[in-house]
Scaffold this motif. Structure first.
Motif, short mmCIF file in Angstrom:
data_model
loop_
_atom_site.label_atom_id
_atom_site.label_comp_id
_atom_site.label_asym_id
_atom_site.label_seq_id
_atom_site.Cartn_x
_atom_site.Cartn_y
_atom_site.Cartn_z
N LEU A 18 0.86 -1.18 0.00
CA LEU A 18 0.00 0.00 0.00
C LEU A 18 0.90 1.23 0.00
O LEU A 18 1.68 1.44 0.94
CB LEU A 18 -0.91 0.01 1.24
CG LEU A 18 -1.79 1.26 1.41
CD1 LEU A 18 -2.79 1.39 0.26
CD2 LEU A 18 -2.53 1.20 2.76
N ILE B 12 -1.28 -1.07 -4.27
CA ILE B 12 -2.47 -0.22 -4.20
C ILE B 12 -2.00 1.18 -3.85
O ILE B 12 -1.26 1.37 -2.88
CB ILE B 12 -3.47 -0.72 -3.13
CG1 ILE B 12 -3.91 -2.14 -3.42
CG2 ILE B 12 -4.68 0.21 -3.07
CD1 ILE B 12 -4.78 -2.72 -2.33
N LYS B 13 -2.42 2.15 -4.65
CA LYS B 13 -2.08 3.54 -4.37
C LYS B 13 -3.27 4.23 -3.72
O LYS B 13 -4.40 4.11 -4.19
CB LYS B 13 -1.68 4.25 -5.66
CG LYS B 13 -0.43 3.69 -6.30
CD LYS B 13 0.09 4.56 -7.43
CE LYS B 13 -0.82 4.55 -8.63
NZ LYS B 13 -0.22 5.28 -9.79
N ALA B 14 -3.01 4.93 -2.62
CA ALA B 14 -4.07 5.63 -1.90
C ALA B 14 -3.58 7.01 -1.50
O ALA B 14 -2.37 7.27 -1.42
CB ALA B 14 -4.48 4.84 -0.66
N ARG B 15 -4.51 7.89 -1.24
CA ARG B 15 -4.21 9.26 -0.82
C ARG B 15 -4.85 9.52 0.53
O ARG B 15 -6.02 9.16 0.77
CB ARG B 15 -4.73 10.26 -1.85
CG ARG B 15 -4.35 11.72 -1.55
CD ARG B 15 -4.80 12.64 -2.67
NE ARG B 15 -6.27 12.77 -2.71
CZ ARG B 15 -7.05 12.14 -3.56
NH1 ARG B 15 -6.54 11.31 -4.47
NH2 ARG B 15 -8.36 12.31 -3.54
N ILE C 218 1.02 5.18 0.15
CA ILE C 218 0.18 6.27 0.61
C ILE C 218 0.82 7.61 0.28
O ILE C 218 1.97 7.89 0.66
CB ILE C 218 -0.07 6.18 2.14
CG1 ILE C 218 -0.73 4.85 2.50
CG2 ILE C 218 -0.93 7.34 2.62
CD1 ILE C 218 -0.91 4.64 3.99
N LEU D 22 -8.49 7.00 3.84
CA LEU D 22 -7.73 6.77 2.62
C LEU D 22 -8.68 6.62 1.44
O LEU D 22 -9.74 6.01 1.56
CB LEU D 22 -6.88 5.48 2.75
CG LEU D 22 -5.79 5.49 3.82
CD1 LEU D 22 -5.18 4.09 3.96
CD2 LEU D 22 -4.70 6.51 3.48
N THR E 228 -8.79 5.77 -2.95
CA THR E 228 -8.04 5.19 -4.06
C THR E 228 -8.86 5.27 -5.34
O THR E 228 -10.09 5.26 -5.29
CB THR E 228 -7.64 3.74 -3.78
OG1 THR E 228 -6.89 3.22 -4.88
CG2 THR E 228 -8.87 2.87 -3.55
N ASP E 229 -8.18 5.32 -6.47
CA ASP E 229 -8.85 5.34 -7.75
C ASP E 229 -8.86 3.96 -8.41
O ASP E 229 -9.38 3.82 -9.52
CB ASP E 229 -8.15 6.33 -8.70
CG ASP E 229 -8.26 7.77 -8.20
OD1 ASP E 229 -9.29 8.09 -7.58
OD2 ASP E 229 -7.30 8.54 -8.44
N ALA E 230 -8.32 2.94 -7.75
CA ALA E 230 -8.25 1.61 -8.34
C ALA E 230 -9.65 1.04 -8.56
O ALA E 230 -10.47 1.02 -7.63
CB ALA E 230 -7.44 0.68 -7.45
N LEU F 199 -9.40 -1.51 2.46
CA LEU F 199 -9.39 -1.55 1.01
C LEU F 199 -9.49 -3.01 0.58
O LEU F 199 -8.56 -3.80 0.79
CB LEU F 199 -8.11 -0.92 0.47
CG LEU F 199 -7.82 0.50 0.97
CD1 LEU F 199 -6.39 0.90 0.62
CD2 LEU F 199 -8.80 1.49 0.38
#
Length: 315
Positions: free
Chosen positions: A177, A280-283, A179, A290, A292-294, A266
């Motif tokens: 992950l 997994i990319k998260a903001r 972040i 958090l 994510t656009d996934a 997630l």
């Protein structure tokens, strides 16, 4: 090292060459994932380069086909018993051994890095039908530190010198992950992975689980506002009550200054398979959640979360 179990008494006063022969067996370790290119495809933005490099360095011992050790088991398939066992230190990708065996049929299991990876142990090793590898089994377990490899071969030996070959393939995988802190400074971030198998049946190359467990993650930072939390473990393709399941989770428990803990789960619908790495990319948002656009990741949030006593991160 266990002795050959087949009876040799019948060879007394006979031609000893009829009792057994030297058989040459070669071994080769394979990895399917090119770690550098796989991470580059998932962390493709220029601002992600630093965290990509940190993550690649951290995961390189896992996705490495240069193994330390080999464990070689030869089973009598008719009796479902262990007939012969050897282990070797090789520190290489390929190796070959001359092994003396009585003439018979064998089911051969080969493992690599199992002894060095202390978090994966052998169980029920007396039969090829029950032989398995298992991870730790507390509620919260440590991540694997190395790739573990497995191969199998049915052998029919004859009264002559023969050669055999065994390919070994990776049986664990890794998730991460990443972040983007978005300029925020949380007091605490804890990340865990779950939904993975805890045992691998060597003879059938199948995964299963006895109980739900949580995998701790390790952390790397890029010094520019991104952190990655990663773990190596068994895949998520497993059998539960006779049914296949593949969903898995990354869980972030975050405390912002002056606030309580917020838990974001997630859930990933795409199964993790052996010899894969998934990022997994998260903001991070200012409320501690958090996003994510996934497309294959579902998000659920619990406010005012109370972390349990097992929640701690290996740094």
């Amino acid at each position: 090292m266990l002795p050959v179990a087949a009876a040799l008494g019948s060879c007394i006063d006979e031609d000893l060459s009829k009792c057994g022969y030297d058989y040459t067996i070669s071994y080769e370790v394979h990895t399917r994932t090119n770690l550098s290119s796989t991470l580059a495809a998932q962390l493709e933005q220029s601002e992600e380069t630093a965290i990509k490099d940190k993550l690649a360095e951290a995961l390189s011992p896992v996705f490495n086909d240069q193994v330390t050790d080999l464990q070689l088991s030869f089973f009598d398939p008719a009796q479902a018993t262990l007939a012969h066992y050897e282990d070797h230190i090789i520190n290489a990708r390929q190796s070959a051994f001359t092994i003396y065996l009585p003439v018979a049929e064998y089911r051969h299991h080969a493992l690599a890095n199992q002894q060095t990876e202390t978090l994966v142990t052998q169980e029920q090793h007396d039969s090829h039908l029950t032989h398995r590898l298992v991870s730790e089994r507390p509620d919260t377990i440590a991540p694997h530190t190395l790739g573990v490899f497995s191969g199998r071969l049915s052998m029919v030996t004859e009264e002559r010198e023969q050669g055999f070959h065994v390919d070994l393939y990776m049986i664990n995988c890794a998730t991460a992950l990443v972040i983007d802190l978005a300029g925020l400074q949380p007091d605490d971030i804890q990340v865990y992975a779950s939904g993975f198998a805890d045992r691998f049946m060597v003879n059938d190359s199948l995964y299963a689980t006895d109980a739900t467990h949580i995998v701790r993650t390790r952390r790397v930072v890029d010094g520019a506002g991104r952190e990655a939390y990663y773990a190596a473990h068994f895949p998520s393709e497993l059998m539960i009550n006779g049914r296949a399941s593949g969903a898995w989770q990354m869980e972030g428990v975050i405390k912002m200054p002056g606030e309580g803990y917020v838990r974001t789960v997630l859930t990933v619908d795409t199964p993790m398979e052996a010899d894969e790495v998934r990022v997994i990319k998260a903001r991070l948002k200012d409320d501690g959640t958090l996003v994510t656009d996934a497309a294959d990741v579902g998000v659920s949030v619990s406010l005012d979360w109370k972390p349990g006593g097992n929640y701690d991160i290996e740094m």
